[in-house]
Design a protein around this motif. Sequence first.
Motif, PDB file in Angstrom:
ATOM      1  N   PRO A  48       0.902  -1.374   0.151  1.00  0.00           N
ATOM      2  CA  PRO A  48      -0.016  -0.072  -0.020  1.00  0.00           C
ATOM      3  C   PRO A  48       0.798   1.211  -0.121  1.00  0.00           C
ATOM      4  CG  PRO A  48      -0.773  -1.608   1.658  1.00  0.00           C
ATOM      5  CD  PRO A  48       0.540  -2.019   1.070  1.00  0.00           C
ATOM      6  N   ALA A  49       0.382   2.256  -0.609  1.00  0.00           N
ATOM      7  CA  ALA A  49       0.979   3.634  -0.579  1.00  0.00           C
ATOM      8  C   ALA A  49       1.379   3.980   0.854  1.00  0.00           C
ATOM      9  CB  ALA A  49       0.352   4.616  -1.678  1.00  0.00           C
ATOM     10  N   ALA A  50       0.650   3.841   1.804  1.00  0.00           N
ATOM     11  CA  ALA A  50       0.619   4.298   3.219  1.00  0.00           C
ATOM     12  C   ALA A  50       1.754   3.785   3.808  1.00  0.00           C
ATOM     13  CB  ALA A  50      -0.505   3.974   3.885  1.00  0.00           C
ATOM     14  N   GLU A  51       2.308   2.562   3.346  1.00  0.00           N
ATOM     15  CA  GLU A  51       3.489   1.816   3.985  1.00  0.00           C
ATOM     16  C   GLU A  51       4.657   2.450   3.290  1.00  0.00           C
ATOM     17  OE1 GLU A  51       3.640  -2.267   5.204  1.00  0.00           O
ATOM     18  OE2 GLU A  51       1.810  -2.624   3.810  1.00  0.00           O
ATOM     19  N   VAL A  52       4.482   2.584   1.897  1.00  0.00           N
ATOM     20  CA  VAL A  52       5.741   3.217   1.218  1.00  0.00           C
ATOM     21  C   VAL A  52       6.112   4.732   2.034  1.00  0.00           C
ATOM     22  CG1 VAL A  52       6.627   4.113  -0.970  1.00  0.00           C
ATOM     23  CG2 VAL A  52       5.444   2.179  -0.729  1.00  0.00           C
ATOM     24  N   ASP A  53       5.162   5.496   2.077  1.00  0.00           N
ATOM     25  CA  ASP A  53       5.075   6.990   2.640  1.00  0.00           C
ATOM     26  C   ASP A  53       5.685   6.648   4.128  1.00  0.00           C
ATOM     27  OD1 ASP A  53       4.252   8.339   0.335  1.00  0.00           O
ATOM     28  OD2 ASP A  53       2.030   8.079   1.079  1.00  0.00           O
ATOM     29  N   LEU A  54       5.273   5.793   4.914  1.00  0.00           N
ATOM     30  CA  LEU A  54       5.911   5.722   6.003  1.00  0.00           C
ATOM     31  C   LEU A  54       7.396   5.196   6.393  1.00  0.00           C
ATOM     32  CD1 LEU A  54       5.226   6.290   9.096  1.00  0.00           C
ATOM     33  CD2 LEU A  54       4.146   4.157   9.340  1.00  0.00           C
ATOM     34  N   PHE A  55       7.657   4.232   5.767  1.00  0.00           N
ATOM     35  CA  PHE A  55       8.929   3.468   5.687  1.00  0.00           C
ATOM     36  C   PHE A  55      10.009   3.826   4.582  1.00  0.00           C
ATOM     37  CE2 PHE A  55       5.715   0.671   7.831  1.00  0.00           C
ATOM     38  CZ  PHE A  55       6.159   1.005   9.353  1.00  0.00           C
ATOM     39  N   GLY A  56       9.384   4.260   3.479  1.00  0.00           N
ATOM     40  CA  GLY A  56      10.459   4.756   2.324  1.00  0.00           C
ATOM     41  C   GLY A  56      10.450   3.646   1.332  1.00  0.00           C
ATOM     42  N   ILE A  57      10.648   4.005   0.072  1.00  0.00           N
ATOM     43  CA  ILE A  57      10.471   2.946  -1.145  1.00  0.00           C
ATOM     44  C   ILE A  57      11.522   1.833  -0.961  1.00  0.00           C
ATOM     45  CG2 ILE A  57      11.684   4.301  -2.598  1.00  0.00           C
ATOM     46  CD1 ILE A  57       8.923   2.247  -3.712  1.00  0.00           C
ATOM     47  N   HIS A  58      12.855   2.094  -0.423  1.00  0.00           N
ATOM     48  CA  HIS A  58      13.716   0.944  -0.545  1.00  0.00           C
ATOM     49  C   HIS A  58      13.511  -0.020   0.404  1.00  0.00           C
ATOM     50  CE1 HIS A  58      17.686  -0.805  -0.949  1.00  0.00           C
ATOM     51  NE2 HIS A  58      17.837  -0.771   0.329  1.00  0.00           N
ATOM     52  N   VAL A  59      13.093   0.499   1.738  1.00  0.00           N
ATOM     53  CA  VAL A  59      12.857  -0.507   2.714  1.00  0.00           C
ATOM     54  C   VAL A  59      11.654  -1.410   2.297  1.00  0.00           C
ATOM     55  CG1 VAL A  59      11.616  -0.764   5.022  1.00  0.00           C
ATOM     56  CG2 VAL A  59      13.639   0.977   4.726  1.00  0.00           C
ATOM     57  N   MET A  60      10.550  -0.767   1.703  1.00  0.00           N
ATOM     58  CA  MET A  60       9.403  -1.275   1.198  1.00  0.00           C
ATOM     59  C   MET A  60       9.728  -2.315   0.152  1.00  0.00           C
ATOM     60  SD  MET A  60       7.563  -0.886   3.631  1.00  0.00           S
ATOM     61  CE  MET A  60       6.507  -2.491   3.095  1.00  0.00           C
ATOM     62  N   ASN A  61      10.618  -1.994  -0.988  1.00  0.00           N
ATOM     63  CA  ASN A  61      11.064  -3.005  -1.719  1.00  0.00           C
ATOM     64  C   ASN A  61      11.552  -4.444  -1.337  1.00  0.00           C
ATOM     65  OD1 ASN A  61      10.156  -1.540  -4.304  1.00  0.00           O
ATOM     66  ND2 ASN A  61      12.305  -0.749  -4.042  1.00  0.00           N
ATOM     67  N   LEU A  62      12.423  -4.151  -0.318  1.00  0.00           N
ATOM     68  CA  LEU A  62      13.054  -5.248   0.309  1.00  0.00           C
ATOM     69  C   LEU A  62      12.129  -6.206   1.184  1.00  0.00           C
ATOM     70  CD1 LEU A  62      16.573  -3.851   1.624  1.00  0.00           C
ATOM     71  CD2 LEU A  62      15.777  -4.883  -0.661  1.00  0.00           C
ATOM     72  N   GLU A  63      11.137  -5.282   1.678  1.00  0.00           N
ATOM     73  CA  GLU A  63       9.833  -5.973   2.332  1.00  0.00           C
ATOM     74  C   GLU A  63       9.103  -6.675   1.492  1.00  0.00           C
ATOM     75  OE1 GLU A  63       7.347  -7.403   5.267  1.00  0.00           O
ATOM     76  OE2 GLU A  63       9.496  -6.751   5.486  1.00  0.00           O
ATOM     77  N   GLY A  64       8.944  -5.992   0.525  1.00  0.00           N
ATOM     78  CA  GLY A  64       8.110  -6.639  -0.414  1.00  0.00           C
ATOM     79  C   GLY A  64       8.760  -7.871  -0.979  1.00  0.00           C
ATOM     80  N   MET A  65       9.922  -8.134  -1.449  1.00  0.00           N
ATOM     81  CA  MET A  65      10.404  -9.464  -1.565  1.00  0.00           C
ATOM     82  C   MET A  65      10.366 -10.220  -0.726  1.00  0.00           C
ATOM     83  SD  MET A  65      14.171  -8.043  -3.424  1.00  0.00           S
ATOM     84  CE  MET A  65      14.050  -6.370  -4.536  1.00  0.00           C
ATOM     85  N   ARG A  66      10.434 -10.173   0.622  1.00  0.00           N
ATOM     86  CA  ARG A  66      10.134 -10.913   1.797  1.00  0.00           C
ATOM     87  C   ARG A  66       8.650 -11.526   1.424  1.00  0.00           C
ATOM     88  NH1 ARG A  66      12.631  -6.717   4.819  1.00  0.00           N
ATOM     89  NH2 ARG A  66      14.849  -7.031   5.038  1.00  0.00           N
ATOM     90  N   ARG A  67       7.945 -10.643   1.533  1.00  0.00           N
ATOM     91  CA  ARG A  67       6.544 -11.039   1.579  1.00  0.00           C
ATOM     92  C   ARG A  67       6.056 -11.752   0.359  1.00  0.00           C
ATOM     93  NH1 ARG A  67       3.331  -5.330   3.275  1.00  0.00           N
ATOM     94  NH2 ARG A  67       4.571  -5.010   5.136  1.00  0.00           N
ATOM     95  N   ALA A  68       6.736 -11.528  -0.810  1.00  0.00           N
ATOM     96  CA  ALA A  68       6.321 -12.233  -1.990  1.00  0.00           C
ATOM     97  C   ALA A  68       6.841 -13.896  -1.759  1.00  0.00           C
ATOM     98  CB  ALA A  68       7.068 -11.828  -3.318  1.00  0.00           C
ATOM     99  N   VAL A  69       8.210 -13.874  -1.429  1.00  0.00           N
ATOM    100  CA  VAL A  69       8.747 -15.350  -1.068  1.00  0.00           C
ATOM    101  C   VAL A  69       8.014 -16.023  -0.136  1.00  0.00           C
ATOM    102  CG1 VAL A  69      10.815 -16.645  -0.487  1.00  0.00           C
ATOM    103  CG2 VAL A  69      10.878 -14.602  -1.906  1.00  0.00           C
ATOM    104  N   SER A  70       7.580 -15.430   0.748  1.00  0.00           N
ATOM    105  CA  SER A  70       6.779 -15.927   1.915  1.00  0.00           C
ATOM    106  C   SER A  70       5.341 -16.543   1.648  1.00  0.00           C
ATOM    107  CB  SER A  70       6.739 -15.138   3.462  1.00  0.00           C
ATOM    108  OG  SER A  70       8.041 -14.996   3.838  1.00  0.00           O
ATOM    109  N   ALA A  71       4.941 -15.776   0.321  1.00  0.00           N
ATOM    110  CA  ALA A  71       3.536 -16.110  -0.027  1.00  0.00           C
ATOM    111  C   ALA A  71       3.585 -17.486  -0.717  1.00  0.00           C
ATOM    112  CB  ALA A  71       3.084 -14.722  -0.634  1.00  0.00           C
ATOM    113  N   LEU A  72       4.633 -17.736  -1.292  1.00  0.00           N
ATOM    114  CA  LEU A  72       4.625 -18.992  -2.028  1.00  0.00           C
ATOM    115  C   LEU A  72       4.165 -20.294  -1.348  1.00  0.00           C
ATOM    116  CD1 LEU A  72       8.291 -18.559  -3.459  1.00  0.00           C
ATOM    117  CD2 LEU A  72       6.223 -18.220  -4.907  1.00  0.00           C
ATOM    118  N   ARG A  73       3.437 -21.134  -2.127  1.00  0.00           N
ATOM    119  CA  ARG A  73       2.867 -22.212  -1.275  1.00  0.00           C
ATOM    120  C   ARG A  73       3.869 -23.259  -0.790  1.00  0.00           C
ATOM    121  NH1 ARG A  73       0.261 -21.960  -6.220  1.00  0.00           N
ATOM    122  NH2 ARG A  73       1.516 -23.735  -7.182  1.00  0.00           N
TER     123      ARG A  73
END
Length: 221
Positions: A48-73
């Motif tokens: 969400p844009a709210a998370e990018v605004d609070l934590f920054g795009i670089h931080v959320m890029n890395l967090e997004g990678m973690r979430r994407a891998v964790s979401a694999l079956r």
Amino acid sequence: MAACVLRPGDAARLPELTDSKVLTAKARDRVYDRVVQRAVDYSVIVIPAAEVDLFGIHVMNLEGMRRAVSALRNTPGYVLTDGFRVSGLPAPSVPVIKGDKAVACVAAASVLAKVTRDRIMGDLHDVHPHYGFDVHKGYSTTDHSAALDTHGPSPVHRWSYANVATAAAAHRVRPPHPVVLTVAALENPSVPIRALGPHVGNNERSAAGTAAKSRGGARIS
């Protein structure tokens, strides 16, 4: 953000597969359908844009990678990431420079993420038609900047970005959620910074480790 597990040899079976940014919209849609059809596993997550605004795009890029891998079956045996080293993944990982051009599974993930994002922007156009999200897909084009100048930012914009913060200041509107302004916004003389709360956090430049010293971001609410 997306993660994708392909079958061995799929790079040869997906001849159009490459960095999503160099494909046309029609080609991306074709590759998207083929990847979804052939992938052993894949996941797509939305930050969400709210998370990018609070934590920054670089931080959320890395967090997004973690979430994407964790979401694999199923947890993969190893992970190849695009460009950045990512800590906290559930499997050993290796960063690959320009991975979306060099590695099939990274390219596939980039296509999944790009097509999903573009479709979201098309849906947002139906809600906020005067911004032209269906054309520029949220990037800072001349038309997008003109729309920001005319209408001010919408709730779905990233209010921490310099151009959005400038438009918000000009229209005297406040963000719908807490925001830590980026370095570019803090250094932009046209953005009248007013830290309305006592909190001062890190912006994405210091989070990315590219600044010579830590720089703060002004939080506005």
